[in-house]
Design a protein around this motif. Structure first.
Motif, mmCIF file in Angstrom:
data_model
loop_
_atom_site.group_PDB
_atom_site.id
_atom_site.type_symbol
_atom_site.label_atom_id
_atom_site.label_comp_id
_atom_site.label_asym_id
_atom_site.label_seq_id
_atom_site.Cartn_x
_atom_site.Cartn_y
_atom_site.Cartn_z
ATOM 1 N N TYR A 162 0.842 -1.197 0.000
ATOM 2 C CA TYR A 162 0.000 0.000 0.000
ATOM 3 C C TYR A 162 0.879 1.250 0.000
ATOM 4 C CZ TYR A 162 -3.798 -3.172 1.293
ATOM 5 O OH TYR A 162 -4.715 -4.183 1.300
ATOM 6 N N PRO A 163 0.422 2.338 -0.611
ATOM 7 C CA PRO A 163 1.196 3.588 -0.587
ATOM 8 C C PRO A 163 1.212 4.182 0.813
ATOM 9 C CG PRO A 163 -0.941 3.947 -1.621
ATOM 10 C CD PRO A 163 -0.823 2.471 -1.402
ATOM 11 N N PRO A 164 2.200 5.026 1.120
ATOM 12 C CA PRO A 164 2.365 5.525 2.502
ATOM 13 C C PRO A 164 1.200 6.375 2.989
ATOM 14 C CG PRO A 164 3.836 6.671 0.984
ATOM 15 C CD PRO A 164 3.278 5.503 0.234
ATOM 16 N N GLU A 165 0.479 7.038 2.066
ATOM 17 C CA GLU A 165 -0.635 7.868 2.520
ATOM 18 C C GLU A 165 -1.737 7.053 3.184
ATOM 19 O OE1 GLU A 165 -0.889 7.554 -2.048
ATOM 20 O OE2 GLU A 165 0.629 8.008 -0.535
ATOM 21 N N VAL A 166 -1.799 5.764 2.888
ATOM 22 C CA VAL A 166 -2.777 4.907 3.559
ATOM 23 C C VAL A 166 -2.493 4.868 5.061
ATOM 24 C CG1 VAL A 166 -3.632 2.529 3.782
ATOM 25 C CG2 VAL A 166 -3.262 3.528 1.519
ATOM 26 N N GLY A 167 -1.214 4.890 5.429
ATOM 27 C CA GLY A 167 -0.857 4.932 6.842
ATOM 28 C C GLY A 167 -1.354 6.195 7.520
ATOM 29 N N VAL A 168 -1.307 7.332 6.805
ATOM 30 C CA VAL A 168 -1.822 8.578 7.358
ATOM 31 C C VAL A 168 -3.335 8.485 7.546
ATOM 32 C CG1 VAL A 168 -1.986 11.075 7.020
ATOM 33 C CG2 VAL A 168 0.052 9.851 6.241
ATOM 34 N N MET A 169 -4.001 7.828 6.614
ATOM 35 C CA MET A 169 -5.461 7.702 6.691
ATOM 36 C C MET A 169 -5.890 6.885 7.906
ATOM 37 S SD MET A 169 -6.475 6.991 2.711
ATOM 38 C CE MET A 169 -5.948 8.099 1.404
ATOM 39 N N ILE A 170 -5.245 5.758 8.152
ATOM 40 C CA ILE A 170 -5.712 4.866 9.215
ATOM 41 C C ILE A 170 -5.277 5.340 10.600
ATOM 42 C CG2 ILE A 170 -5.747 2.875 7.675
ATOM 43 C CD1 ILE A 170 -3.167 1.917 9.027
ATOM 44 N N THR A 171 -4.389 6.331 10.661
ATOM 45 C CA THR A 171 -3.946 6.847 11.961
ATOM 46 C C THR A 171 -4.490 8.260 12.187
ATOM 47 O OG1 THR A 171 -1.850 7.533 10.924
ATOM 48 C CG2 THR A 171 -1.888 5.411 12.085
ATOM 49 N N TYR A 172 -3.903 9.233 11.524
ATOM 50 C CA TYR A 172 -4.272 10.628 11.785
ATOM 51 C C TYR A 172 -5.702 10.951 11.355
ATOM 52 C CZ TYR A 172 -4.386 15.690 11.687
ATOM 53 O OH TYR A 172 -4.756 16.987 11.884
#
Length: 472
Positions: A162-172
């Motif tokens: 998955y692209p890194p922005e997915v990590g921003v979505m599921i956290t912040y």
């Protein structure tokens, strides 16, 4: 362009409030003070202009008003059951309780274990983590903490393709949705309700339903985007081998503490709905959770008694800035002449002016105007507690004038603040999260604007529903 934005630094909230207080102290003596006549309903017709304007000196004694007196006057205003004294005590005690809970490590281990359990089902992993961080935003007001979790989760997100922005979505992003739809967050909805003189944690059923709807929409968007942009998982990132995160099963102490958190949430909801608990009782419930977590951690030899005490003090210290924000914000109210509708003040004059502007608007549109003001204000003030302290005295009074319930005004504050924070480039936590993920803001906005528009429309719909049902 992204480097220039990342170097942009918004002044500290206290500095912004200090300059706002100075500007107000200069302007107030030149603005007519007003009041609403006693014995009549608060309305445009009951407004009267006072005979004398408010005089402000640099330093004052007695009942005079002074610029340098504002922090103390703001901090000591109100009562033990409301802003500012009661809310400040509540925030410090809850902050200390969270400090102890975080020091036990149970929440961190719970999230890590959740990652392992769902690791073989990436869509389930993403959805579950999104819901978990949204719950963190709703219950604990999670914000800055998501940066550390994002750094921890990012290798796993990339490993799954998955692209890194997915990590921003599921956290912040998830934490902001939780914050904006919370029914019990002590640093958001509870603070705003205390300032607006609305029963603490009231209106929970609608907010819980809103939480479920908004979180479901967030999960759906995240899964859609993640699946659409997923690529073949690579064995290495930047030349380094990425290994799956491993953790041992939750210990008995972890289960006890996590169970205590869930039990306390249920207890608080019952207390507010069935027993009429208010700030003193709810603060004591969090203190009880703190004692329980500390005892479990001490018996499990995770903390010593001294370490637990230090964690409590450290948690409270982290919220001293929020206490000072509340104090100075209430000090601004003091410089305006106070919030008593029957005592001459410039705040009453502002309320009358805004009410005159909106008087021809039906309550439905007036409430949407409140939502727009709160959203726009987030470009300058990102802190939920700061925005509540600054805006709620005005918005709660304005709601009385235009026929909107104060609970609806609190709802507009929640939604406007949290949802705008998902994309404004002046937000420190957002920019830090994007920096950890290596995602330029311009790219992020190109990704999130569709979801931001959807959330805005959903927020407008929720505010409209609140007006139509007379939300209290």
């Amino acid at each position: 362009m992204s480097d220039q934005r990342s170097r942009f630094k918004v002044p500290n909230t206290l500095i912004i409030l200090l300059f706002a207080a100075l500007l107000i102290a200069i302007v107030v003596p030149w603005v007519s003070a007003g009041y609403f006549e006693k014995g009549l309903p608060i309305s445009l017709q009951s407004f009267r202009v006072a005979e004398h304007n408010i005089s402000i000196s640099m330093f004052a004694s007695g009942k005079e008003i002074g610029f340098l007196n504002a922090p103390f006057e703001g901090m000591t205003s109100g009562s033990r059951s409301g802003s500012a004294i009661g809310v400040i005590a509540f925030i410090l005690l809850v902050g200390g309780a969270f400090g102890v809970i975080n020091a036990t490590g149970a929440v961190d281990r719970g999230l890590l274990r959740l990652m392992v359990i769902t690791g073989n089902h990436p869509r389930l992993l993403l959805g579950t983590l999104f819901a978990a961080f949204a719950a963190g935003g709703a219950v604990f007001g999670m914000g800055e903490e998501t940066i550390a979790f994002l750094a921890l989760l990012l290798p796993l997100i990339l490993r799954l393709g998955y692209p890194p922005e997915v990590g921003v979505m599921i956290t912040y992003v998830a934490s902001q949705i939780g914050f904006g739809t919370s029914w019990m967050n002590p640093f958001g909805v509870a603070l705003a309700q205390g300032i607006a003189n609305v029963p603490l944690l009231s209106g929970a059923p609608l907010r819980i339903a809103m939480f479920l709807v908004f979180v479901s929409a967030g999960i759906a968007f995240t899964l859609w985007y993640a699946q659409r942009h997923r690529k073949q998982a690579e064995a290495s990132i930047d030349g380094q081998i990425v290994v799956p995160i491993e953790t041992s099963p939750l210990a008995f102490a972890d289960r006890l503490i996590l169970g205590g958190i869930v039990g306390t949430i249920i207890w608080i909801v019952w207390g507010v709905v069935a027993a009429g608990y208010f700030i003193p009782e709810i603060a004591t419930q969090f203190v009880t959770l703190c004692f329980f977590s500390a005892i479990v951690a001490i018996l499990a030899k995770r903390l010593t008694a001294d370490a637990a005490a230090e964690a409590f003090v450290g948690g409270a210290q982290q919220l001293v800035s929020a206490v000072m924000v509340i104090s100075l914000a209430k000090g601004i109210e003091y410089l305006l002449g106070g919030a008593n509708p029957h005592v001459p003040s410039v705040l009453n004059t502002f309320l009358h002016s805004m009410g005159s502007m909106l008087e021809t608007w039906p309550p439905l549109w007036a409430a949407q105007g409140m939502l727009a003001v709160q959203t726009a204000f987030t470009f300058v003030i990102h802190s939920g507690s700061a925005q509540a302290a600054i805006n709620m005295p005005l918005m709660s009074g304005l709601s009385d004038l235009v026929g909107v319930t104060r609970q609806t005004a609190v709802l507009a504050y929640q939604l406007g603040n949290a949802m705008a924070n998902m994309s404004v480039p002046t937000g420190a936590i957002l920019m830090a999260s994007l920096g950890v993920a290596g995602v330029p803001w311009t790219r992020w906005f190109g990704i999130i604007w569709r979801f931001q528009l959807l959330i805005l429309l959903m927020s407008m719909a929720m505010v409209a529903i609140a007006v139509m049902i007379g939300y209290t």
